[in-house]
Design an enzyme around this catalytic site. Sequence first.
Site, PDB file in Angstrom:
ATOM      1  N   ASP A 115     104.683  43.476  78.116  1.00 28.37           N
ATOM      2  CA  ASP A 115     104.805  42.320  77.240  1.00 28.37           C
ATOM      3  C   ASP A 115     105.940  41.438  77.767  1.00 28.37           C
ATOM      4  O   ASP A 115     106.730  41.860  78.624  1.00 28.37           O
ATOM      5  CB  ASP A 115     105.097  42.742  75.799  1.00 28.37           C
ATOM      6  CG  ASP A 115     104.531  41.774  74.771  1.00 28.37           C
ATOM      7  OD1 ASP A 115     105.031  40.634  74.711  1.00 28.37           O
ATOM      8  OD2 ASP A 115     103.593  42.147  74.041  1.00 28.37           O
ATOM      9  N   ASP A 127     105.341  39.672  82.823  1.00 30.67           N
ATOM     10  CA  ASP A 127     104.554  38.465  82.559  1.00 30.67           C
ATOM     11  C   ASP A 127     103.150  38.675  83.106  1.00 30.67           C
ATOM     12  O   ASP A 127     102.974  39.039  84.276  1.00 30.67           O
ATOM     13  CB  ASP A 127     105.224  37.266  83.244  1.00 30.67           C
ATOM     14  CG  ASP A 127     104.608  35.932  82.837  1.00 30.67           C
ATOM     15  OD1 ASP A 127     103.398  35.892  82.548  1.00 30.67           O
ATOM     16  OD2 ASP A 127     105.346  34.934  82.827  1.00 30.67           O
ATOM     17  N   ASN A 172      94.650  42.367  77.551  1.00 32.69           N
ATOM     18  CA  ASN A 172      94.736  41.808  76.201  1.00 32.69           C
ATOM     19  C   ASN A 172      95.614  40.564  76.102  1.00 32.69           C
ATOM     20  O   ASN A 172      95.631  39.902  75.064  1.00 32.69           O
ATOM     21  CB  ASN A 172      95.261  42.904  75.266  1.00 32.69           C
ATOM     22  CG  ASN A 172      95.519  42.436  73.864  1.00 32.69           C
ATOM     23  OD1 ASN A 172      94.592  42.080  73.130  1.00 32.69           O
ATOM     24  ND2 ASN A 172      96.786  42.397  73.463  1.00 32.69           N
ATOM     25  N   TYR A 196      91.563  27.201  74.952  1.00 28.28           N
ATOM     26  CA  TYR A 196      91.423  28.587  74.512  1.00 28.28           C
ATOM     27  C   TYR A 196      89.965  29.025  74.615  1.00 28.28           C
ATOM     28  O   TYR A 196      89.656  30.095  75.161  1.00 28.28           O
ATOM     29  CB  TYR A 196      91.918  28.716  73.072  1.00 28.28           C
ATOM     30  CG  TYR A 196      91.873  30.106  72.498  1.00 28.28           C
ATOM     31  CD1 TYR A 196      92.852  31.039  72.810  1.00 28.28           C
ATOM     32  CD2 TYR A 196      90.850  30.490  71.629  1.00 28.28           C
ATOM     33  CE1 TYR A 196      92.813  32.324  72.273  1.00 28.28           C
ATOM     34  CE2 TYR A 196      90.806  31.768  71.092  1.00 28.28           C
ATOM     35  CZ  TYR A 196      91.792  32.677  71.418  1.00 28.28           C
ATOM     36  OH  TYR A 196      91.746  33.939  70.884  1.00 28.28           O
ATOM     37  N   LYS A 239      88.357  31.925  77.082  1.00 26.21           N
ATOM     38  CA  LYS A 239      87.709  33.100  76.508  1.00 26.21           C
ATOM     39  C   LYS A 239      86.246  33.210  76.939  1.00 26.21           C
ATOM     40  O   LYS A 239      85.706  34.313  77.075  1.00 26.21           O
ATOM     41  CB  LYS A 239      87.834  33.076  74.985  1.00 26.21           C
ATOM     42  CG  LYS A 239      89.270  33.239  74.483  1.00 26.21           C
ATOM     43  CD  LYS A 239      89.913  34.542  74.951  1.00 26.21           C
ATOM     44  CE  LYS A 239      91.263  34.784  74.308  1.00 26.21           C
ATOM     45  NZ  LYS A 239      91.873  36.060  74.752  1.00 26.21           N
TER      46      LYS A 239
END
Length: 248
Positions: free
Chosen positions: A32, A51, A74, A140, A144
């Site tokens: 993270d 990163d 994720n 976004y 995706k």
Amino acid sequence: MSRVLITAGASGIGRAMAHAFDRSGYEVWVSDVDAAAVAALPSHWHAHMCDAVDEAGVAELITRAGPLDVLCANAGIAGPTAQVEDVDLAAWRACVSVNLEGAFLAAKHALPAMKAAGQGTVIFTSSTAGIYGYPNRAPYAAAKWAIIGLMKTVAMEAGPFGVRANAICPGAVEGPRMEGVLAREAAAKGMSRDQVYAGYAAGTSMRSFVEAEDIADMALFLASDAARRVSGQVIAVDGHTENPDPKL
């Protein structure tokens, strides 16, 4: 002991995944960029600052973790809320980079060892925005959608080596990130947060948001032997989205 790496695993969906795999006996590795969240993770997890779009850092972490049984790609950010013509190019690139390039880099560096071992599972976090598109969220949605193409390609390339790949498409997930989305959309539409929330819920047949744990449960299933012939699939966990344009 089976080993899992979850990118962006210190909070939200990623942290729920990490807890689910931990409870199932996996050795949990988490990366993270949030130092405070990483510091707050359980001490028996292997938690690292990394990163998702730093290729050298990703490669080093995956090498350190050793051969993975499961990769949960994720990492992602919400990106700007604006009509296509109003989206700033730098904001577009930042959103696409984290969401798409982050998934690509994780898979790129995890797959060789999985192929060599003749087994492994890659689970990509996409979104219902990657199935339907999404008004006011062009970067976004584009990222995706692209993750689904990446996943299907990974499934085709790695399948002959015993490696599976699937994509989970969460709908509206309760939590801080969705609260930020609700606030931005409320401001853009001149509505209250509760009105926007109601619009999202009304756009599903189950009339509800989902919990991060719902996504984690699906990830755990996809990593299990019960899903040993499930690959190349796009699986929505969203209470069945009926209306991808949330409104009252």
